[in-house]
Scaffold this active site. Structure first.
Site, PDB file in Angstrom:
ATOM      1  N   ASP A 105       0.817  -1.215   0.000  1.00  0.00           N
ATOM      2  CA  ASP A 105       0.000   0.000   0.000  1.00  0.00           C
ATOM      3  C   ASP A 105       0.849   1.263   0.000  1.00  0.00           C
ATOM      4  O   ASP A 105       0.380   2.342   0.344  1.00  0.00           O
ATOM      5  CB  ASP A 105      -0.943   0.014   1.211  1.00  0.00           C
ATOM      6  CG  ASP A 105      -0.201  -0.042   2.544  1.00  0.00           C
ATOM      7  OD1 ASP A 105       1.035  -0.223   2.535  1.00  0.00           O
ATOM      8  OD2 ASP A 105      -0.857   0.090   3.594  1.00  0.00           O
ATOM      9  N   ASP A 143       1.389   5.939   2.683  1.00  0.00           N
ATOM     10  CA  ASP A 143       0.636   4.691   2.603  1.00  0.00           C
ATOM     11  C   ASP A 143      -0.824   5.061   2.360  1.00  0.00           C
ATOM     12  O   ASP A 143      -1.340   5.992   2.968  1.00  0.00           O
ATOM     13  CB  ASP A 143       0.772   3.857   3.879  1.00  0.00           C
ATOM     14  CG  ASP A 143       0.078   4.508   5.067  1.00  0.00           C
ATOM     15  OD1 ASP A 143      -1.035   4.073   5.411  1.00  0.00           O
ATOM     16  OD2 ASP A 143       0.636   5.464   5.643  1.00  0.00           O
ATOM     17  N   LYS A 169       4.690   2.722  17.420  1.00  0.00           N
ATOM     18  CA  LYS A 169       3.681   3.712  17.786  1.00  0.00           C
ATOM     19  C   LYS A 169       3.904   4.278  19.192  1.00  0.00           C
ATOM     20  O   LYS A 169       3.078   4.088  20.098  1.00  0.00           O
ATOM     21  CB  LYS A 169       2.280   3.104  17.669  1.00  0.00           C
ATOM     22  CG  LYS A 169       1.924   2.704  16.235  1.00  0.00           C
ATOM     23  CD  LYS A 169       0.511   2.159  16.122  1.00  0.00           C
ATOM     24  CE  LYS A 169       0.209   1.802  14.669  1.00  0.00           C
ATOM     25  NZ  LYS A 169      -1.149   1.248  14.495  1.00  0.00           N
TER      26      LYS A 169
END
Length: 346
Positions: A105, A216, A156
């Site tokens: 992606d 993305d 993250k």
């Protein structure tokens, strides 16, 4: 050289665009992203490609079986999702030399030839493409030393706790020996499990920081943004430079004398534009499009074989393949999907 595409995800955040289409097959400027990625790989000598598939795997295989792309393609379909690391391990039998891995992606201008040369010069076991983003807390953050080798990976991190603004760009160069450290037949995250394990075992992971554009297309907002970036010249496509040629494909379409095209616009094949129609700016018109009279279309992406009646207005929207929009319909800030019968605000 060989390449592996990780193409098994459902693309849940991109729905309804992926309700009936695998995420890697979503069109970017009228052509499936996966097709565009393969064309880019051919430029750096890749002639064998493996697709790790899952969701709607038959759609991918059917498309590439029906078209000639000049590469040898193999398919490995997961019975259950195995994660990024598990998918790589599941395809290990195809790779006995250095190979490239892609998340399917990704749109970027990363120079793959330069990345491969960087990998060789660093004598690395793995090289990870990294890109700088303003808000790295939403991604996997990579820290590296003064020699360009990874030291830690943080997935993250909380806002304000990031120790680097470079993130994992989802493109890797692997030496096949590192596959031995990935467990078989279970879910494995290459970001959370494989890369930290490689560091603990003394493997060298180089961090390649080339490239100025990366995105993305995991959400409708990002899907629309990549097209805006192509129109602005921030992102390049091989067939056209929108900084110098603001309308692509105009010579291939049928357009009424009273219709107006406001640049920039990308046209596919076999397009028919009716009387008093205005198209543009920032519009992708897929192949097989047909319009009635008096339509206004701006800042939108129309997939293949879309037709619209007279007086239709479309702005800041995506219209998926095969949709028929009746006369007088107003479509703004919407994903118009005929099959799923859903209109979502973008």
């Amino acid at each position: 050289m060989k390449a592996l595409f990780l193409a098994g995800g459902k693309g849940t955040r991109l729905r309804p665009l992926t309700d009936h289409l695998p995420k890697p097959m979503v069109p970017v400027m009228g052509r499936p992203l996966l097709e565009r990625s393969i064309e880019a790989l051919k430029e750096c000598g890749v002639n064998k490609v493996v697709f790790s598939t899952g969701y709607r795997a038959d759609d991918i295989e059917k498309y590439f079986s029906n078209n000639e792309f000049g590469v040898n393609i193999h398919y490995v379909c997961e019975d259950i999702p195995l994660g990024t690391g598990g998918a790589i391990k599941n395809c290990a039998d195809y790779f006995d030399d250095t190979f490239i891995i892609f998340n399917s992606d990704i749109v970027s201008n990363i120079d793959l030839n330069d990345m491969i040369e960087f990998h060789k010069k660093k004598r690395a076991d793995v090289t990870i493409a990294a890109t700088r983003v303003p808000n790295p807390s939403s991604y996997g953050v990579i820290e590296y030393d003064e020699f360009g080798f990874a030291t830690t990976f943080t997935e993250k991190p909380k806002p304000g706790e990031e120790k680097s603004d470079y993130i994992n760009a989802g493109i890797y160069v692997f030496n096949p020996k590192v596959l031995d450290l990935i467990p078989s037949n279970r879910v494995v995250s290459v970001e959370k499990e494989t890369f930290p394990a490689l560091l603990r075992n003394g493997y060298k992971i180089a961090v390649y920081r080339g490239g100025t554009y990366w995105i993305d297309i995991g959400t409708p907002e990002k899907y629309m943004r990549v097209h805006a970036d192509i129109f602005s010249g921030l992102c390049k496509i091989p067939e056209n430079n929108f900084l110098t040629n603001r309308i692509y494909g105009l010579e291939k379409i049928q357009i009424h004398d009273t219709a107006k095209v406001i640049e920039p616009v990308w046209f596919g094949d076999d397009v028919r534009i009716g009387a008093n129609v205005t198209v543009g700016p920032n519009v992708v018109v897929g192949s097989g499009f047909e319009s009635g009279r008096g339509c206004v279309i701006s800042d939108s992406i129309l997939w293949n074989n879309v037709s619209v009646g007279s007086g239709v207005s479309i702005s800041k929207s995506v219209v998926t393949a095969g949709c028929r929009i009746g006369s007088g319909i107003q479509c703004a800030n919407t994903i118009y999907s005929q099959e799923s019968k859903r209109h979502l605000v973008i």
